[in-house]
Design a protein around this motif. Structure first.
Motif, PDB file in Angstrom:
ATOM      1  N   ILE A 196      -8.574  -6.941  -6.659  1.00 36.29           N
ATOM      2  CA  ILE A 196      -7.645  -6.643  -5.558  1.00 36.29           C
ATOM      3  C   ILE A 196      -6.331  -7.361  -5.765  1.00 36.29           C
ATOM      4  O   ILE A 196      -5.241  -6.799  -5.555  1.00 36.29           O
ATOM      5  N   ILE A 253      -3.970  -5.714  -8.064  1.00 37.08           N
ATOM      6  CA  ILE A 253      -3.278  -4.523  -7.560  1.00 37.08           C
ATOM      7  C   ILE A 253      -2.171  -4.893  -6.589  1.00 37.08           C
ATOM      8  O   ILE A 253      -1.015  -4.475  -6.744  1.00 37.08           O
ATOM      9  N   LYS A 296      -4.176   4.346  -7.397  1.00 34.49           N
ATOM     10  CA  LYS A 296      -4.351   2.938  -7.054  1.00 34.49           C
ATOM     11  C   LYS A 296      -4.755   2.767  -5.588  1.00 34.49           C
ATOM     12  O   LYS A 296      -5.516   1.871  -5.246  1.00 34.49           O
ATOM     13  N   SER A 306       0.808  -1.243   0.000  1.00 38.83           N
ATOM     14  CA  SER A 306       0.000   0.000   0.000  1.00 38.83           C
ATOM     15  C   SER A 306       0.833   1.282   0.000  1.00 38.83           C
ATOM     16  O   SER A 306       0.554   2.205  -0.766  1.00 38.83           O
ATOM     17  N   LEU A 341      -8.023   0.831  -4.542  1.00 42.07           N
ATOM     18  CA  LEU A 341      -7.948  -0.305  -3.622  1.00 42.07           C
ATOM     19  C   LEU A 341      -8.894  -0.130  -2.451  1.00 42.07           C
ATOM     20  O   LEU A 341      -9.551  -1.083  -2.011  1.00 42.07           O
TER      21      LEU A 341
END
Length: 985
Positions: free
Chosen positions: A948, A951, A895, A888, A899
């Motif tokens: 998910i 990503i 992004k 993250s 997310l």
């Protein structure tokens, strides 16, 4: 001891003696009003302050001597009393031991207070040293009645007198030496030797030597002064350095060939006495006073004179009340400005400057007749004794009123010297001196003195004006101006303005007189020095308008220009030069002081007359001038001026553009206008050097295009069109000039093939239709790969044969065949690549990895199988939540937002699935519908999870690009650094 009544009477006499004040009031000497107010807070103490010594002698005092705080007195017939004034409570009494009828004739005490010679009436002498109690006889002196002793101040010590001179009643002068030591076994006498060196006479007969004094001057000079009853002798000689111990015989032998130098007075009162004044202890005396029958001979001692040391000699007669029959003067003492005469019943102080009696002190009869007055050179005290009492005088601030006497004698320098610490007195002296000089028509000196006084300014100024003394008035005003404080601005302004007017009047008079050219130049230099005075610069600057008006009213142009330069009023100076057509001088002032504002103001007129010099000055100023502000002057005279002015204008504009790299649009536009009108050859060169991109140029494209079009510079217009990216217009205009120029324009739009093709078609059409040149048209095909033969065929007329296009058509067909073969090869390669990709996908579907039960998460190091996890091909394994936290922070903002939204959707889908896990009765009735809803929710949830995964699990966080991009980031977030530090403490 004296009684209380006696002490009261003494105190009254000492407090209120009979004094003749010599102070002169301002009214008596005609001095004008002074600005000082003389206020005495307390009564001043008198100069001569008498004090009676608290001493009652047991017997009558016969003789008295004091020196160096050592006091000796002869009491009665055979007693000698010694007192050390530093210890007055320890007197020392000695018996002389004389049983015969001899009595003490005189006492002689040396300057150190150590050696006492006692002269007896029986022509004998005794000696007593301060450190002994034993009185010793001077056997060699026997047979001579000693009247005077000249002590040796240079060689005398506490134990030895050194060579001394002794004067007798028979006029004989002996040289002797006394030693306080006991001597040898065979010689116990204190007198070492006693020899005659000279003799004095009066009227052919021996005369007693009343006084004798020995002094040493500069350069080993020895001066011996001896007096008889009416003669004063001088013996001047030199003693070789180092031979002082040999005595004074050499001095007297040097004077034997000549008659001794002496001064004689006719009257004889039976004795005389000489006294000297010494300013400092152990220094040579400066003045002398000789008390004799005709009065007191007073003068100075000048040791530089070769023959006689006496100078400025004058005789002060005795006052009329002195009668030799009953009150002859007994003793005399000299101070700095007075000599004190001792009479039988009183003391008189006479000023040596004017001979006036300034002090008189009468003694009561109860003390008896005054016998002797002595001055102690060590302490400066004056002692007087009678048979019953001893008195002492303190002399305090003797010079306090001397200035008044010098002032009354017109000796103003000396008067100022003696009152320099009293400003009110100096003011009176200066006023008196100024008045004296004015009356004697020494006006300049009078003005200088008046300027230093506190007298009324108006009175003095009017005094000089009435006397028509402008020079003196000017001097007075100058001195007064220099004495003013900077805070007195009003007075300074008045004086400066007045002085300017006086200078200008004087210069005007001198200028009209041809014979006084030298004086005129000196006065002008003085006036200019006054104008440039730094002390009054502020006043001159604040009142410069008034000064300008005064200079203009007198027509003094040169000094007005000089003053303008001093005031840095260069605008006025330049205007003056311009008005007199002296443009070079104006430019010189401009260039020297480099004032930008003045350049902007005067450049137009200077450019009209001396353009080259002006441009040189501009170039020298460089970037300090703003070229934009000079354009008005340049535009004005470049339009109506000569060729030189135009060329100089272009030269400066080129300097601004090429040297100063000025970017202002107005400058570049103006230079383009000048080029277009006067130097067209430089126009295209400038445009090419300025750049080909709109961001690089500093001139106005539209203005330049219009300017070039007006003057018919087509090639320049094409260049401007190219910069403006108007390629069609550029090509159209270039075809009117040159086809090659048009071709260079057609290739410029590299990113727009359609436009480029269109431009080349225009060129081809022009070549075919206008020039009718088939070969050039074919060259266009070879110059541009976008054109084909079929594109230009419509432009040719019908009568053209195919022979001209045979080669072009064949070449075109060959290119088509080659292109077809390339497409076939690309299709085969694409088919083969798609086949390999499908095989790789199939292989990946069957690929798996084995996870052991003891495997741990690479991030948190906890067992992997406890929570959902990811396995990457590289072998790294992460929990879902651990991988989420690791990835993250490295994601982009977009992004991260996406997310977060996917996580919210996943949570909502999971909640919906749980709520439908237990169906209600109504749901059972509609079972088909519920099953359909679950299927759609499941598909949605799986899709969200897949997004998910795309990503956060796109690549391994430890082996992919994320790790490479984070290599320059710190291990600890800077915002959390302090928190991390504190956690380690």
């Amino acid at each position: 001891m004296s009684s209380i009544l006696d002490e009261y009477e003494d105190s009254q006499n000492s407090r209120h003696p009979v004094q003749h004040s010599s102070r002169l009031s301002a009214a008596n000497i005609g001095i004008t009003h002074s600005g000082f107010v003389n206020v005495r807070l307390e009564e001043e103490k008198p100069i001569f302050n008498k004090q009676r010594i608290d001493f009652s002698p047991p017997e009558k005092i016969n003789h008295f001597a004091v020196c160096n705080n050592q006091l000796c007195m002869s009491l009665g017939e055979d007693t000698l009393l010694r007192i050390d004034l530093a210890k007055p409570d320890q007197p020392n009494q000695i018996e002389l031991g004389r049983k015969d009828d001899s009595r003490v004739h005189k006492l002689f005490l040396d300057p150190t207070g150590s050696h006492l010679v006692i002269s007896l009436s029986t022509s004998e002498c005794l000696y007593l040293n301060r450190n002994t109690q034993k009185v010793r006889s001077l056997s060699r002196w026997r047979g001579h009645l000693i009247e005077s002793v000249g002590w040796n101040k240079l060689l005398g010590t506490e134990t030895n007198t050194g060579p001394i001179l002794v004067g007798t009643s028979q006029g004989i002068i002996f040289e002797a030496e006394i030693s306080a030591s006991e001597g040898s076994l065979f010689n116990t006498n204190p007198d070492q030797y006693f020899k005659q060196v000279h003799s004095l006479e009066e009227d052919g007969r021996p005369a007693p030597v009343c006084c004798i004094e020995v002094e040493r001057g500069p350069e080993s000079k020895v001066v011996i002064i001896a007096t008889t009853r009416k003669r004063l002798f001088q013996f001047v000689g030199r003693v070789a350095e180092g031979s002082e111990q040999q005595g004074f015989s050499a001095v007297f032998s040097q004077n034997q060939e000549l008659l001794p130098s002496f001064q004689e007075f006719p009257f004889n009162m039976g004795y005389s006495e000489i006294t000297f004044y010494t300013s400092k202890l152990r220094s040579c005396p400066k003045a002398f006073a000789w008390m004799m029958g005709n009065g007191v001979l007073y003068g100075q001692l000048d040791y530089i004179r070769p023959d006689s040391v006496l100078s400025d000699v004058q005789v002060w007669d005795y006052t009329p009340d002195i009668d030799f029959s009953f009150n002859k003067p007994i003793s005399i003492v000299l101070t700095q400005f007075h000599f004190l005469l001792l009479l039988p019943d009183r003391v008189k102080a006479i000023c040596t400057l004017n001979g006036q009696v300034v002090y008189e002190d009468v003694f009561p009869d109860k003390f008896g007749t005054l016998k002797k007055m002595i001055k102690d050179p060590a302490g400066g005290l004056v002692w007087i004794y009678t048979e019953k009492a001893v008195f002492r005088y303190h002399i305090q601030r003797e010079a306090r009123d001397v200035w008044q006497m010098y002032m009354s004698m017109n000796k103003f320098d000396l008067a100022k010297e003696y009152c320099r610490d009293r400003p009110e007195c100096i003011d009176m002296v200066l006023a008196k001196e100024a008045e004296h000089c004015f009356q004697n028509k020494r006006y300049l000196e009078s003005a200088k003195c008046y300027a230093l006084t506190q007298n009324y300014f108006e009175e003095i100024a009017l005094k000089f004006i009435e006397a028509k003394q402008d020079e003196a008035l000017k001097e007075f005003l100058l001195k007064k101006l220099n004495n003013l404080k900077q805070s007195e601005k009003t007075q300074i302004t008045l004086l400066v303005t007045w002085l300017t007017e006086l200078y200008l009047n004087h210069l005007g008079l001198l200028e009209s007189d041809e014979g006084k050219s030298g004086v005129f130049q000196e006065t002008r230099d003085e006036f200019r020095k006054f104008l440039s005075s730094s002390k009054h610069k502020e006043c001159l600057y604040n009142n410069r308008t008034t000064i300008y008006d005064l200079l203009a009213s007198h027509g003094n142009v040169d000094d007005m220009v000089y003053f303008s330069v001093i005031m840095q009023d260069y605008e006025r100076v330049i205007s003056h030069h311009c008005q007199h057509d002296d443009y070079s001088a104006a430019l010189e002032v401009l260039s020297k002081h480099c004032d930008e504002k003045l350049f902007y103001k005067f450049s137009p007129i200077l450019m009209q007359h001396i353009p080259k010099k002006v441009v040189d000055a501009w170039i020298q100023m460089g970037s300090r001038l703003e070229p934009k502000k000079l354009i008005p002057a340049l535009v004005n005279y470049s339009q109506m001026g000569s060729t030189q002015q135009v060329n100089e204008t272009i030269r400066y504009m080129e300097f601004c553009v090429y040297q100063l790299t000025v970017t202002e649009e107005a400058i570049h536009n103006y230079l383009l206008a000048l080029y277009a009108k006067y130097k067209p050859d430089s126009l295209l060169c400038y445009l090419e050097q300025a750049g080909t991109h709109a961001s690089d140029i500093h001139y106005d494209l539209k203005y330049t295009l219009r300017l070039c079009a007006e003057h018919g510079y087509l090639q320049a217009c094409v260049l401007v069109y190219k910069i403006m990216e108007l390629y069609e217009e550029a090509v159209d205009l270039a075809l009117q000039v040159d086809v090659d120029l048009a071709k260079s324009c057609a290739d410029l739009p590299e990113d727009d093939e359609e436009l480029r093709k269109k431009l080349w078609l225009k060129i081809a059409r022009h070549v075919v239709q206008e020039e009718k040149d088939v070969k050039k048209a074919m060259n266009c095909l070879s110059s541009c790969n976008l054109l084909k033969i079929e594109d230009i065929l419509p432009f040719f007329p019908d009568f053209v044969t195919i022979d001209h296009f045979k080669e072009a058509i064949c070449s075109s067909l060959e290119e088509y065949n080659q292109h077809i073969d390339e497409l076939k090869q690309e299709m085969e390669e694409a088919t083969e690549s798609a086949k390999r990709i499908r095989e790789d996908i199939q292989e990946m579907r069957n690929k798996y990895g084995v996870v052991e039960s003891q495997e741990k998460c690479a991030a948190c190091d906890f067992p992997l199988l406890n929570r959902p996890f990811y396995l990457f091909l590289c072998g790294h394994m992460f929990h879902y939540d651990c991988l989420f936290l690791e990835v993250s922070p490295h994601l982009s903002t977009y992004k991260q937002t996406k997310l977060g939204e996917l996580q919210k959707k996943l949570a909502a889908a999971t909640q919906t699935s749980k709520s439908r896990h237990r169906p209600s009765p109504k749901e059972k009735e509609g079972g088909d519908t519920a099953s359909l809803g679950k299927e759609s929710a499941g598909v949605s949830r799986e899709q969200i999870k897949s997004d998910i995964d795309d990503i956060i699990a796109f690549e391994c966080v430890y082996c992919g690009e994320l790790m490479i991009k984070s290599i320059d980031k710190p291990f600890i977030d800077p915002q959390k650094l302090e928190e991390e530090k504190s956690s380690w403490l």
